[in-house]
Design a protein around this motif. Structure first.
Motif, PDB file in Angstrom:
ATOM      1  N   LYS A 363      -4.380   0.462   1.906  1.00 56.67           N
ATOM      2  CA  LYS A 363      -3.925  -0.888   1.582  1.00 56.67           C
ATOM      3  C   LYS A 363      -3.099  -0.873   0.296  1.00 56.67           C
ATOM      4  O   LYS A 363      -2.045  -1.519   0.205  1.00 56.67           O
ATOM      5  CB  LYS A 363      -5.114  -1.829   1.436  1.00 56.67           C
ATOM      6  N   ASP A 364      -3.554  -0.117  -0.698  1.00 54.68           N
ATOM      7  CA  ASP A 364      -2.809   0.002  -1.954  1.00 54.68           C
ATOM      8  C   ASP A 364      -1.439   0.635  -1.709  1.00 54.68           C
ATOM      9  O   ASP A 364      -0.442   0.216  -2.301  1.00 54.68           O
ATOM     10  CB  ASP A 364      -3.590   0.838  -2.969  1.00 54.68           C
ATOM     11  N   GLU A 365      -1.404   1.644  -0.845  1.00 56.15           N
ATOM     12  CA  GLU A 365      -0.139   2.305  -0.513  1.00 56.15           C
ATOM     13  C   GLU A 365       0.825   1.334   0.154  1.00 56.15           C
ATOM     14  O   GLU A 365       2.013   1.285  -0.166  1.00 56.15           O
ATOM     15  CB  GLU A 365      -0.413   3.503   0.408  1.00 56.15           C
ATOM     16  N   LEU A 366       0.332   0.536   1.078  1.00 56.87           N
ATOM     17  CA  LEU A 366       1.177  -0.439   1.770  1.00 56.87           C
ATOM     18  C   LEU A 366       1.713  -1.492   0.801  1.00 56.87           C
ATOM     19  O   LEU A 366       2.880  -1.882   0.874  1.00 56.87           O
ATOM     20  CB  LEU A 366       0.396  -1.107   2.901  1.00 56.87           C
ATOM     21  N   LEU A 367       0.857  -1.946  -0.084  1.00 52.93           N
ATOM     22  CA  LEU A 367       1.271  -2.965  -1.043  1.00 52.93           C
ATOM     23  C   LEU A 367       2.235  -2.402  -2.084  1.00 52.93           C
ATOM     24  O   LEU A 367       3.117  -3.100  -2.588  1.00 52.93           O
ATOM     25  CB  LEU A 367       0.049  -3.559  -1.740  1.00 52.93           C
ATOM     26  N   ASP A 368       2.077  -1.115  -2.383  1.00 53.92           N
ATOM     27  CA  ASP A 368       2.899  -0.491  -3.423  1.00 53.92           C
ATOM     28  C   ASP A 368       4.274  -0.085  -2.913  1.00 53.92           C
ATOM     29  O   ASP A 368       5.185   0.137  -3.699  1.00 53.92           O
ATOM     30  CB  ASP A 368       2.166   0.738  -3.979  1.00 53.92           C
ATOM     31  N   ARG A 369       4.435   0.048  -1.596  1.00 51.39           N
ATOM     32  CA  ARG A 369       5.701   0.521  -1.027  1.00 51.39           C
ATOM     33  C   ARG A 369       6.287  -0.584  -0.148  1.00 51.39           C
ATOM     34  O   ARG A 369       5.970  -0.684   1.037  1.00 51.39           O
ATOM     35  CB  ARG A 369       5.471   1.793  -0.211  1.00 51.39           C
ATOM     36  N   PRO A 370       7.164  -1.414  -0.685  1.00 52.84           N
ATOM     37  CA  PRO A 370       7.628  -2.584   0.063  1.00 52.84           C
ATOM     38  C   PRO A 370       8.559  -2.265   1.234  1.00 52.84           C
ATOM     39  O   PRO A 370       8.872  -3.158   2.017  1.00 52.84           O
ATOM     40  CB  PRO A 370       8.373  -3.400  -0.998  1.00 52.84           C
ATOM     41  N   GLU A 371       8.966  -0.989   1.362  1.00 54.19           N
ATOM     42  CA  GLU A 371       9.965  -0.660   2.395  1.00 54.19           C
ATOM     43  C   GLU A 371       9.365  -0.108   3.685  1.00 54.19           C
ATOM     44  O   GLU A 371      10.075   0.459   4.512  1.00 54.19           O
ATOM     45  CB  GLU A 371      10.995   0.322   1.805  1.00 54.19           C
ATOM     46  N   TRP A 372       8.073  -0.305   3.899  1.00 57.06           N
ATOM     47  CA  TRP A 372       7.454   0.182   5.144  1.00 57.06           C
ATOM     48  C   TRP A 372       8.120  -0.442   6.373  1.00 57.06           C
ATOM     49  O   TRP A 372       8.419   0.250   7.348  1.00 57.06           O
ATOM     50  CB  TRP A 372       5.958  -0.139   5.164  1.00 57.06           C
ATOM     51  N   CYS A 373       8.339  -1.737   6.376  1.00 52.69           N
ATOM     52  CA  CYS A 373       8.955  -2.407   7.523  1.00 52.69           C
ATOM     53  C   CYS A 373      10.363  -1.883   7.746  1.00 52.69           C
ATOM     54  O   CYS A 373      10.758  -1.585   8.878  1.00 52.69           O
ATOM     55  CB  CYS A 373       8.965  -3.924   7.295  1.00 52.69           C
ATOM     56  N   LEU A 374      11.112  -1.747   6.670  1.00 55.36           N
ATOM     57  CA  LEU A 374      12.470  -1.212   6.766  1.00 55.36           C
ATOM     58  C   LEU A 374      12.456   0.200   7.351  1.00 55.36           C
ATOM     59  O   LEU A 374      13.219   0.517   8.276  1.00 55.36           O
ATOM     60  CB  LEU A 374      13.109  -1.210   5.369  1.00 55.36           C
ATOM     61  N   ASP A 375      11.603   1.074   6.802  1.00 56.17           N
ATOM     62  CA  ASP A 375      11.556   2.470   7.256  1.00 56.17           C
ATOM     63  C   ASP A 375      11.228   2.561   8.740  1.00 56.17           C
ATOM     64  O   ASP A 375      11.881   3.288   9.500  1.00 56.17           O
ATOM     65  CB  ASP A 375      10.504   3.245   6.458  1.00 56.17           C
ATOM     66  N   LEU A 376      10.185   1.840   9.157  1.00 57.15           N
ATOM     67  CA  LEU A 376       9.765   1.913  10.561  1.00 57.15           C
ATOM     68  C   LEU A 376      10.817   1.313  11.487  1.00 57.15           C
ATOM     69  O   LEU A 376      11.042   1.825  12.598  1.00 57.15           O
ATOM     70  CB  LEU A 376       8.429   1.204  10.745  1.00 57.15           C
TER      71      LEU A 376
END
Length: 426
Positions: A363-376
């Protein structure tokens, strides 16, 4: 004395090779131990003895070549401890830089490579083989083909003792600066080889006495880090007004207020919209499917590619590097089909995924990296819209096969073991 003789005897069939991957985000070293008693027998991998990495990469030192060269010391000092002393002067090394140095420009890239070569030659015992190619910016063609050799070597597809010849695997690699695709098109029903245009896309590989006709291409500028930059730039350029305040960004989490500083003089405030459909649309525009196609059919950006649905119908498809890094922490199966990736991407973009995460570190990783949606979103559309992989095809995402890293390094190490200059080293 007896122990030393025993060492040399047991080591007579042992060979080591060192491969330094100078990538766009960091440098990595692979130390492989092989078994080969004569140059006439196939190479057998015994073990990957060392994998180590350091951040940042060589391209982080554009104005200080010596510092770039010295950044590899931590890796090479580890290698010295691994390779037996009596084999070090016979153990080949190569440094292959990839997209990061290509993007720096020729002059700065060349200065860094010259400094690296001199540093290796004066401080370490390992012979650099391959002439100028021994420390060089690797041609994108070779990067993909070496990765193809690695995967198929580890899968046993070159094993001449197998009763039936397996269809080789296709490979798709996603680095920071570029992405590669390589596959061996299906043999035509009458047993003849398919026709490929006689240009850079066609690669005739001779490996262990056999010939393989491969399709390959390396897309510079379509690696994940470059894709991020281009998508952010596209959002900026599509803004209705020249104001850089509170720009809506389809590929950032809904409600996020994110300051972006990498491409503009003044910081930009992006407001996340978390829109799955709109983010896919941005990724589709970046893939440039409408570009003129000189040698049809084309995949994206005007690049010729035989359709996977028609010309690669039987072999497995392996994907790795950032394909692995961005999907596996989120629980996507190691073998999946594209609708599963689409579903995961939509869940990430909408925020629904994070609401159900119980793992605190994730959860911390997801919150800390805002570009998950962009990357996927980029990864999904690269595979489905760019490369046109059918929804019903299974893809296997693998960081390792049989405990050995995928990617181009093992294939390149196997290649340098055959360098004729090694035979002159006493």
């Amino acid at each position: 004395m007896l122990m030393k003789l025993t060492e040399i005897s047991t080591g007579s069939c042992q060979k080591y090779a060192l491969m330094v991957d100078a990538g766009s985000t960091g440098s990595r070293i692979h130390v492989y131990r092989f078994h080969q008693c004569s140059n006439h027998e196939p190479v057998r991998l015994e073990e990957e003895k060392l994998f180590a990495q350091t951040i940042p990469g060589l391209s982080a030192y554009p104005d200080n070549p010596q510092e770039a060269a010295e950044s590899l010391d931590i890796l090479l000092d580890d290698a010295i401890k691994i390779v037996p002393t009596y084999l070090q002067k016979k153990t080949p090394i190569a440094v292959k830089a990839t997209a990061g140095l290509r993007l720096l420009g020729q002059s700065k890239g060349d200065d860094i490579l010259k400094a690296v070569r001199y540093h290796l030659e004066t401080k370490y015992p390992f012979p650099i083989v391959g002439g100028e190619d021994g420390v060089s910016i690797m041609d994108g063609r070779d990067e993909g083909v070496y990765a193809w050799i690695t995967v198929n070597f580890l899968l046993g597809n070159f094993d001449s003792t197998r009763s039936t010849k397996p269809h080789t695997a296709a490979i798709l690699d996603l680095g920071g600066g570029s992405t590669q695709i390589v596959f061996e098109p299906d043999v035509i029903e009458d047993g003849s080889l398919p026709e490929l245009p006689d240009n850079d896309f066609k690669y005739l590989l001779k490996h262990e006495g056999k010939e393989y006709l491969l399709y390959q291409h390396s897309y510079l500028g379509y690696g994940l880090m470059e894709a991020r930059k281009r998508i952010h730039k596209q959002i900026l350029e599509s803004a209705m007004t020249p104001s850089t305040k509170d720009l809506m960004h389809a590929c950032l989490p809904r409600g996020l207020n994110w300051e972006y500083t990498k491409m503009t003089t003044n910081p930009v405030q992006f407001m996340g919209a978390g829109s799955y459909a709109d983010c896919l649309g941005v990724a589709d525009l970046m893939l440039n499917k409408g570009k003129s196609c000189e040698f049809p059919p084309c995949s994206f950006d005007g690049i010729y590619q035989p359709p996977i649905a028609d010309t690669f119908t039987k072999g497995p498809i392996y994907i790795f590097s950032y394909f692995y890094d961005r999907t596996q922490p989120l629980g996507l199966p190691s073998s999946f089909r594209l609708p599963q990736l689409a579903s995961l991407t939509e869940s990430i973009c909408s925020g629904a995924y994070i609401e159900n995460v119980t793992d605190v570190s994730l959860k911390d990783e997801l919150l800390d990296r805002p570009e998950w949606c962009l990357d996927l979103s980029f990864i999904y559309r690269l595979l489905s819209f760019g490369y046109e992989i059918p929804d019903d095809r299974e893809l296997t995402v693998a960081k390792k096969i049989n405990g050995v890293e995928t990617g181009w390094c093992l294939g390149a190490a196997i290649a340098i073991l055959g360098d004729n200059s090694l035979k002159d080293i006493q």
